[in-house]
Scaffold this motif. Structure first.
Motif, PDB file in Angstrom:
ATOM      1  N   HIS A 129       2.373   1.645  -3.516  1.00 20.88           N
ATOM      2  CA  HIS A 129       1.406   2.161  -4.516  1.00 20.88           C
ATOM      3  C   HIS A 129       1.215   3.761  -4.113  1.00 20.88           C
ATOM      4  O   HIS A 129       0.982   4.204  -5.108  1.00 20.88           O
ATOM      5  CB  HIS A 129       0.295   1.453  -4.322  1.00 20.88           C
ATOM      6  CG  HIS A 129      -1.428   1.460  -5.093  1.00 20.88           C
ATOM      7  ND1 HIS A 129      -2.111   2.204  -5.004  1.00 20.88           N
ATOM      8  CD2 HIS A 129      -1.172   1.410  -6.868  1.00 20.88           C
ATOM      9  CE1 HIS A 129      -2.454   2.155  -6.401  1.00 20.88           C
ATOM     10  NE2 HIS A 129      -2.395   1.557  -7.030  1.00 20.88           N
TER      11      HIS A 129
ATOM     12  N   THR B 133       7.201  -0.846 -11.919  1.00 18.82           N
ATOM     13  CA  THR B 133       6.949   0.261 -10.922  1.00 18.82           C
ATOM     14  C   THR B 133       8.662   1.168 -11.247  1.00 18.82           C
ATOM     15  O   THR B 133       9.303   0.116 -11.061  1.00 18.82           O
ATOM     16  CB  THR B 133       7.071  -0.697  -9.379  1.00 18.82           C
ATOM     17  OG1 THR B 133       5.545  -1.039  -9.152  1.00 18.82           O
ATOM     18  CG2 THR B 133       7.753   0.582  -8.678  1.00 18.82           C
TER      19      THR B 133
ATOM     20  N   ASN C 109       1.109  -1.140   0.750  1.00 23.12           N
ATOM     21  CA  ASN C 109      -0.245   0.020   0.695  1.00 23.12           C
ATOM     22  C   ASN C 109       0.948   1.518  -0.023  1.00 23.12           C
ATOM     23  O   ASN C 109       0.217   2.358  -0.802  1.00 23.12           O
ATOM     24  CB  ASN C 109      -0.445   0.075   0.702  1.00 23.12           C
ATOM     25  CG  ASN C 109      -2.083  -0.925   1.105  1.00 23.12           C
ATOM     26  OD1 ASN C 109      -2.367  -0.699  -0.510  1.00 23.12           O
ATOM     27  ND2 ASN C 109      -2.719  -2.013   2.507  1.00 23.12           N
TER      28      ASN C 109
ATOM     29  N   HIS D 248       3.016   5.253  -7.167  1.00 24.12           N
ATOM     30  CA  HIS D 248       1.447   5.375  -8.409  1.00 24.12           C
ATOM     31  C   HIS D 248       0.467   5.749  -8.312  1.00 24.12           C
ATOM     32  O   HIS D 248      -0.660   6.543  -8.818  1.00 24.12           O
ATOM     33  CB  HIS D 248       0.609   3.700  -8.411  1.00 24.12           C
ATOM     34  CG  HIS D 248       1.769   2.950  -8.895  1.00 24.12           C
ATOM     35  ND1 HIS D 248       1.887   2.204  -9.700  1.00 24.12           N
ATOM     36  CD2 HIS D 248       2.787   1.429  -8.019  1.00 24.12           C
ATOM     37  CE1 HIS D 248       2.894   2.093 -10.286  1.00 24.12           C
ATOM     38  NE2 HIS D 248       3.424   0.903  -9.459  1.00 24.12           N
TER      39      HIS D 248
ATOM     40  N   LEU E 149       2.166  -6.002  -6.213  1.00 30.60           N
ATOM     41  CA  LEU E 149       2.083  -5.191  -7.045  1.00 30.60           C
ATOM     42  C   LEU E 149       1.869  -4.397  -8.173  1.00 30.60           C
ATOM     43  O   LEU E 149       0.765  -3.589  -8.406  1.00 30.60           O
ATOM     44  CB  LEU E 149       3.180  -4.096  -6.429  1.00 30.60           C
ATOM     45  CG  LEU E 149       2.931  -2.295  -6.528  1.00 30.60           C
ATOM     46  CD1 LEU E 149       1.870  -1.713  -5.402  1.00 30.60           C
ATOM     47  CD2 LEU E 149       4.574  -1.770  -6.690  1.00 30.60           C
TER      48      LEU E 149
ATOM     49  N   LYS F 160      -2.311  -5.116  -7.981  1.00 32.14           N
ATOM     50  CA  LYS F 160      -2.390  -4.105  -7.481  1.00 32.14           C
ATOM     51  C   LYS F 160      -2.968  -2.962  -8.371  1.00 32.14           C
ATOM     52  O   LYS F 160      -3.789  -2.361  -8.715  1.00 32.14           O
ATOM     53  CB  LYS F 160      -1.617  -3.359  -5.920  1.00 32.14           C
ATOM     54  CG  LYS F 160      -2.513  -1.957  -5.434  1.00 32.14           C
ATOM     55  CD  LYS F 160      -1.957  -1.964  -4.370  1.00 32.14           C
ATOM     56  CE  LYS F 160      -2.732  -0.626  -3.683  1.00 32.14           C
ATOM     57  NZ  LYS F 160      -3.809  -1.489  -3.131  1.00 32.14           N
ATOM     58  N   ILE F 161      -2.066  -3.261  -9.575  1.00 31.26           N
ATOM     59  CA  ILE F 161      -1.838  -1.464 -10.709  1.00 31.26           C
ATOM     60  C   ILE F 161      -2.253  -2.137 -11.777  1.00 31.26           C
ATOM     61  O   ILE F 161      -2.478  -2.063 -12.849  1.00 31.26           O
ATOM     62  CB  ILE F 161      -0.396  -1.619 -11.006  1.00 31.26           C
ATOM     63  CG1 ILE F 161       0.576  -2.417 -10.961  1.00 31.26           C
ATOM     64  CG2 ILE F 161       0.080  -0.702  -9.358  1.00 31.26           C
ATOM     65  CD1 ILE F 161       1.770  -1.956 -11.168  1.00 31.26           C
TER      66      ILE F 161
END
Length: 203
Positions: A34, A68, A31, A38, A172, A175-176
């Motif tokens: 991100h 990332t 988190n 991001h 990650l 998540k993206i």
């Protein structure tokens, strides 16, 4: 005889991976990554000395290839100008098995002298170390015994560090919503570039 030893060594490494504590610190780290990278458009800066530094380099390149933006900062070179790569919205990922590595401890002060609020994620075997106490998120390797015959050479500890990095990368990516097309744009050459383009339906 040698085959039995090989099997024992592999079992030692495998058990060390299984013993990595699966805590909510993984979710906190993802988190935080991100948020800083991001959402706030910062980048990941990995760092470590010696063998841990080699793991940090690998993590930076793997994160970069999977969407990332990441760079490796050598803690000693940081004291000679490379600290300038650090920007306000970045996040640090510091790796130290002992949690006491002098150059890494010094780097914390240097980075915070430049950007006081920069968040720090730590991977270490010593969750009560100075480095762990200074972190925003601390992920434990489980403090495995080194498979090295002397119990000294970073072997099993670097295995667990690498696996933790892999877990963070994969979490990650999910998540993206990182896709084959996204991968192909960042990894054009070689077998993997060809494979990702085909998977994405690209030429």
């Amino acid at each position: 005889m040698i085959l039995n030893e090989v099997k024992a060594l592999l079992l030692h490494e495998a058990q060390a991976i299984q013993n990595i504590p699966a805590t909510d610190d993984f979710e906190k780290a993802v988190n935080l990554l991100h948020q800083q990278i991001h959402e706030r458009r910062g980048k990941l800066i990995t760092t470590g000395m010696g063998k841990a530094g080699q793991i940090a380099i690998n993590m930076a390149t793997t994160f970069s290839s999977t969407g990332t933006p990441s760079v490796f900062l050598h803690p000693s070179e940081a004291q000679h100008g490379d600290l300038g790569v650090v920007q306000e919205n970045d996040v640090m990922l510091m790796i130290s098995n002992s949690g006491k590595t002098r150059e890494i401890i010094e780097l914390i002060d240097l980075v915070r002298g430049l950007h006081p609020n920069i968040p720090i994620i730590v991977i270490t075997s010593n969750t009560e170390s100075v480095l762990a106490e200074e972190s925003d998120v601390c992920i434990s390797t489980g403090n495995p015994k080194e498979v090295c015959a002397l119990g000294l050479t970073p072997t099993t500890s670097t295995t667990t560090m690498t696996v933790i990095g892999d877990v963070l990368v994969v979490l990650l990516m999910k998540k993206i919503n990182f896709t084959n097309a996204d991968y192909a744009k960042r990894h054009h050459g070689g077998y993997l570039g060809d494979k990702s383009r085909k998977a994405a339906g690209l030429k």
